[in-house]
Design a protein around this motif. Structure first.
Motif: not given
Ligand code: PLP
Length: 385
Positions: A81-82, A85, A88-89, A248, A273, A278, A281-282
């Motif tokens: 997930p980290q 993310l 994506k960022l 998040a 994170g 994460a 946040a996603l």
């Protein structure tokens, strides 16, 4: 129960917060409920942290699924997930790399280190009325003496330029300046919106003088003003961007984004994170994009501001309405913000006094025009009383 809870709080929690006399127990979308089930329209939104609504089923599902698999493994190991993310960022900011922290202040601490390392210089420029956090480094970048004075000396050398005055920036920048840090809208100062070309002018000065530009998007970011980051209303690319709060939907996380690098051992965070934050946040970013919430923030924000300006014509207390998207300040011409916030709270609306004279609205980005009307009705009565 709530008096008992308040006594326990007093006995066991350091008195760093002035709390409203309200114990909140549950949330649903733009509403929160106290212990007795009384409903409040939440236009504080956890101070810009509740981006996609309380108890949002998609975020709850993402958190639950992740918690059932793995909550945290430290940064000694890879975590999917980290990494997803970060990717994506990176796409959203145009900056290649991320450092994950727990919140806004420590995202700015990371920015200080990145800028020092990248430039080999040690000094910073921040702006009058700026707020960048309460750790000693981020506190040094913060303007108000009241926050800083009890904790002097603070570490970094910081000069202050006048916000929204580019000549003032040109006058204080020097050969030792590593970076200039700026909020696209100053939230804690009372929702101060600079002129449309100010950020672009800061960018130009930074480029001319070979100084990095850090944009603090901790309050303005994650879609609140109608673009994912507020600086994206202008065609500029900062060197470093920090964000936190709403990333998040209330699960603690912060980020420092940059093309510049720190190396192993130069910075770190055990929980920064982690898998759970994460994943949250996603899910939050996906929800914002899939439900066109940036567009909604712009539309509902414009509607709210227009109607507030209308109220300003009949309510003498309103001096000015300012903001962008769902980050709105109502400037009063008397220090009545706390009184009005208390009155609206009794009548079922949560809003916040950013300063003695500014009421701030930071609702979830799912807020509708009907909820804006509900907010206006309660606010209007409170301002007339
Ligand atoms: N930067 C800005 C612009 C903020 O508004 C805040 C908090 O209000 C911070 C930094 C600090 O963030 P945190 O409270 O998550 O440390």
């Amino acid at each position: 129960m709530s008096d008992e809870l308040k006594q326990l709080e007093k006995a066991h929690i350091m008195a760093t917060y002035k709390r409203n006399n309200l114990v909140l127990a549950r949330g649903d979308g733009c509403y929160v409920f106290d212990e007795d089930g009384k409903k409040y329209l939440d236009f504080v939104g956890g101070i810009a942290t509740c981006t996609v609504g309380h108890n949002n089923p998609e975020i709850v599902q993402a958190i639950t699924t992740q918690a059932q698999k793995l909550i945290s493994v430290s940064n000694l190991y890879y975590s999917e997930p980290q990494i997803l993310l970060a990717q994506k960022l990176s796409e959203l900011s145009g900056l290649k790399k991320v450092f994950f922290s727990h919140g806004g202040a420590d995202a700015n601490e990371a920015a200080i280190k990145v800028a020092k390392k990248a430039t080999g210089k040690k000094e910073f420029i921040a702006f009058t009325n700026a707020f960048h956090g309460r750790t000693t480094g981020s506190l040094a970048l913060t303007w108000a003496e009241a926050y800083k004075e009890p904790f002097l000396p603070l570490a970094p050398v910081v000069r202050f330029a006048e916000y929204n005055n580019i000549d003032s920036l040109k006058a204080v920048i020097n050969d030792q300046t590593a970076a200039v840090i700026v909020e696209p809208i100053q939230g804690e100062a009372g929702v101060i919106v600079p002129n449309a070309d100010f950020l672009a002018a800061v960018r130009a000065v930074c480029s001319d003088r070979h100084v990095l530009m850090i944009v603090d998007e901790v309050q303005t970011g994650i879609g609140r003003t109608g673009t994912f980051f507020a600086y994206q209303h202008e065609i500029i690319q900062p060197d470093i961007v920090t964000a936190a709060k709403g990333l998040a939907n209330g699960v603690p996380i912060g980020v420092c984004l940059s093309d510049y690098e720190l190396e192993a051992g130069e910075h770190g965070s055990t929980l920064g994170g982690n898998c759970l934050s994460a994943a949250a946040a996603l899910a939050t970013i996906n929800y914002i994009q899939n439900h066109k919430l940036m567009q909604n923030a712009e539309e509902v924000g414009d509607y709210l501001m227009e109607r507030l300006e209308g109220l300003g014509k009949t309510i003498a207390l309103i001096q000015e309405v300012r903001g962008r998207g769902l980050m709105i300040g109502i400037a009063l011409n008397a220090p009545e913000a706390s009184r009005i916030v208390e009155t609206t709270m009794k009548n079922g609306l949560l809003c916040n006094a950013a300063t003695a004279t500014v009421i701030r609205l930071l609702p979830p980005l799912i807020a509708t025009k009907q909820q804006a009307d509900e907010c206006l009705e309660i606010l209007e009565k409170a301002m007339q009383s």
